[in-house]
Design an enzyme around this catalytic site. Structure first.
Site, PDB file in Angstrom:
ATOM      1  CG  HIS A  77       6.055 -44.665   1.874  1.00 51.64           C
ATOM      2  ND1 HIS A  77       6.275 -43.434   1.312  1.00 51.64           N
ATOM      3  CD2 HIS A  77       7.255 -45.076   2.349  1.00 51.64           C
ATOM      4  CE1 HIS A  77       7.550 -43.122   1.439  1.00 51.64           C
ATOM      5  NE2 HIS A  77       8.165 -44.099   2.077  1.00 51.64           N
ATOM      6  NE  ARG A  83       7.289 -37.992   3.327  1.00 47.10           N
ATOM      7  CZ  ARG A  83       7.249 -38.537   4.529  1.00 47.10           C
ATOM      8  NH1 ARG A  83       6.985 -37.794   5.574  1.00 47.10           N
ATOM      9  NH2 ARG A  83       7.455 -39.827   4.704  1.00 47.10           N
TER      10      ARG A  83
END
Ligand SMILES: Cc1cc2nc3c(=O)[nH]c(=O)nc-3n(C[C@H](O)[C@H](O)[C@H](O)COP(=O)(O)OP(=O)(O)OC[C@H]3O[C@@H](n4cnc5c(N)ncnc54)[C@H](O)[C@@H]3O)c2cc1C
Length: 579
Positions: free
Chosen positions: A240, A262
């Site tokens: 991740h 994000r």
């Protein structure tokens, strides 16, 4: 040795274990006499494992404009055509049933739209917003409700019970039970069972930065390997991109800051506070996890790092109130570590998150060993080379339920208690007892061994790999294994002896790390989470094959098995409206 008997034995109390227990319980209501069901778990039921840590949510095709075919295609394309298509199909179809069961029978409350429909948010790699959630702390809602339902039923619990060996019957033809350490007393206990579910949740905690809960150390995978079962796709470890980097003094380092940051417009900056992602990928920060992690690793290798050797995530250019409201859990987590997520910079690093690989299994969760079932993150084949965010908890709940139904049926029709080979139990005990017969390390701690394991896996078997590094890693892992074998623990008292359990954790991790490195060396192409600098191309999709490894007397045996495109071939789609 104390012995316990149960018809169905479930190892682990995450989404897979608890769903299996509830479904087996429902199925056994028709049995006469009723079946006994036992959940045995290394931690406390409801308080351990990764399902509780799920932040983002659960993928399921609920909306009218979405479809299970679309969810299926996203899963296959995300998995780079390596998933077992029948397993992936089962995942997307049964996720619909499980989410309804979670809401309507088990009592979960998920976020809703003003019109009363379930709110579904966007997650990377998906062509439709299909992630069901409860804020950004979805796992707590799911696991609390599951645990309450298990507590309310006649389901036996063995807590702080660590499984250490799968034991077969005398003829080596079926599972007969499991050897445990009762962690509270340190005594060995043998649990005899007709059917056993392996649901210990994998967990790549052998990497320097990792997200899974501390109770996970790949014990299930190591036990399966020792029992002769095949593990597939083990080179596929998902990183991740945004693990929190809060220094070496805290276990918060490595924990995930969710993908939505994000997705909603957050930037990644290097040590010079410059945005670098557009140089690596046109989708910039919104590229998939594997691309973003690789770009971050490359930027870090150039020395463009933050003070703690990572990078930064920046949300400061966005509406602060929106960030505080939408990412409440993340804002609080960062504040606990002294960072202002809404207004300032937060240090981040890619972090090992999920193992796509696991035990090979059939669509009813059965394995090569009759009576042994597998579900959740211990099972391999559903996700192929990459797991979509949101497909992890769907996977554990869907296949947990399948396993619960199948085990109840197996016990009703075929399963029986069988005699065990006591020499297997004796050998397992002598393996686990080793550190009580060796000298403790002069510094009295296993920490240096762990640090070396972290470092070798992060540097040589991590985000970017090559043959030289992988071979060097295998030699270092051999060395670590031999060192562990002669490393003792200082305290001979077995009750809650955490050094002993740490030693056992490291044994499982080193053993599983070897399989990851061997599989990564065998795969001479780059797919999804697996990137070989010396073989950067993905190879022809039509010839896709997956790695399958099992233990033999002469070491690990590796086979490449062709993927069966049972529902759709590369280049084709199941979507009717696709052009
Ligand atoms: C921080 C974080 C966030 C995540 N967010 C998401 C998300 O938003 N969406 C999503 O789909 N997925 C997410 N995931 C992945 C998801 O959590 C897992 O895929 C899934 O929950 C695994 O379920 P499981 O039942 O297989 O394992 P777990 O829930 O991890 O349970 C494993 C169980 O096995 C027990 N156990 C381990 N070893 C032994 C042993 N030797 N003996 C007995 N018991 C043992 C453990 O104590 C635990 O109870 C996230 C993971 C993490 C770490």
């Amino acid at each position: 040795m104390r012995e316990v008997s149960t018809d169905i034995l479930i190892l682990g109390s995450g989404g897979a274990g608890l769903f299996a227990a509830l479904h087996a319980h429902k199925a056994q209501l028709r049995a006469d006499p009723p079946l006994s069901i036992t959940v045995a778990v290394k931690g406390l039921l409801g308080k351990c494992g990764c399902t509780r840590m799920v932040q983002g949510g659960y993928n399921v095709a609920l909306a009218k404009e979405d479809s299970i075919e679309r969810h299926f295609m996203d899963t296959i394309e995300g998995g780079k055509w390596l998933p077992d298509q029948d397993l992936a199909w089962k995942l997307v179809t049964l996720a619909v049933e499980r989410i309804r069961e979670l809401e309507n029978e088990l009592g979960c409350f998920f976020d809703r739209n003003p019109d009363g429909t379930v709110h579904q948010k966007a997650f990377a790699g998906q062509t439709f917003d299909r992630t069901v959630h409860k804020g950004d702390l979805t796992g707590i809602e799911i696991i609390n409700r599951l645990a309450e339902q298990v507590w309310a039923r006649k389901i036996n619990r063995l807590e702080e019970f660590r499984a250490v060996e799968l034991v077969k019957d005398k003829r080596n033809s079926a599972i007969a039970g499991v050897l445990f350490i009762d962690m509270r007393t340190g005594e060995y206990v043998f649990v005899r069972a007709k059917a056993v579910l392996l649901a210990t949740g994998g967990g790549p905690t052998m990497y320097k930065y990792h997200t899974p809960s501390g109770d996970k150390s790949c014990d299930g995978l190591a036990m399966a390997l020792r029992a002769g079962l095949s593990l597939r796709d083990m080179e596929m470890v998902q990183f991740h991109p945004t693990g929190l980097l809060a220094g070496t003094h805290t276990r918060m380092t490595g924990t995930v800051l969710e993908e939505g940051l994000r997705g909603s417009g957050g930037y990644l900056l290097n040590g010079a506070k410059e945005r670098f992602m557009p140089r690596y990928d046109p989708k910039a920060e919104r590229a998939t996890r594997d691309f973003v992690s690789r770009a971050m690793f490359a930027e870090m290798n150039k020395g463009n790092t933050s003070p703690n050797g990572g990078l930064y995530i920046s949300m400061g250019h966005l509406d602060r109130e929106m960030v505080r409201k939408q990412f409440k859990g993340m804002v609080e987590r960062c504040a606990d570590c002294g960072f202002d997520l809404a207004g300032g910079l937060v240090e981040v690093v890619p972090t090992a998150h999920y193992m796509m690989g696991g035990v090979e299994f059939a669509a009813d969760c059965s394995t090569e060993l009759p009576g042994l079932y597998v579900a959740g993150e211990d099972a391999g084949g559903v996700h192929g080379a990459n797991r979509l965010g949101g497909n992890g908890v769907a996977n554990s709940t869907v296949f947990g339920a399948v396993a619960g139904d199948a085990m109840a049926e197996w016990v009703r029709t075929v399963g029986s208690f069988s005699e065990i080979d006591s020499s297997v139990v004796e050998a397992a005990i002598s393996r686990c007892d080793k550190p009580f017969h060796s000298k403790p390390l002069p510094h009295g701690s296993l920490e240096p061994v762990r640090e070396r394991l972290y470092e070798v896996m992060w540097q040589k078997v991590g985000i970017i790999r090559d043959a030289t590094g992988l071979r060097a890693a295998l030699s270092e892992l051999d060395l670590l294994e031999s060192e562990l074998n002669v490393t003792g623990v200082a305290d001979a008292n077995r009750a809650f002896n955490l050094s002993w359990h740490d030693w056992l954790n490291l044994k499982s991790l080193v053993q599983t790390s070897r399989v990851i490195a061997e599989a990564a060396l065998a795969r001479t192409d780059s797919r999804g989470a697996h990137f070989r600098e010396d073989f950067p191309d993905s190879g022809p999709l039509e010839q896709s094959a997956y790695t399958s490894l099992h233990n033999t007397d002469s070491g690990l045996n590796m086979t490449l098995k062709p993927v069966a495109f049972t529902r759709v071939r590369p280049g084709a789609t199941l979507l009717k409206d696709a052009v």
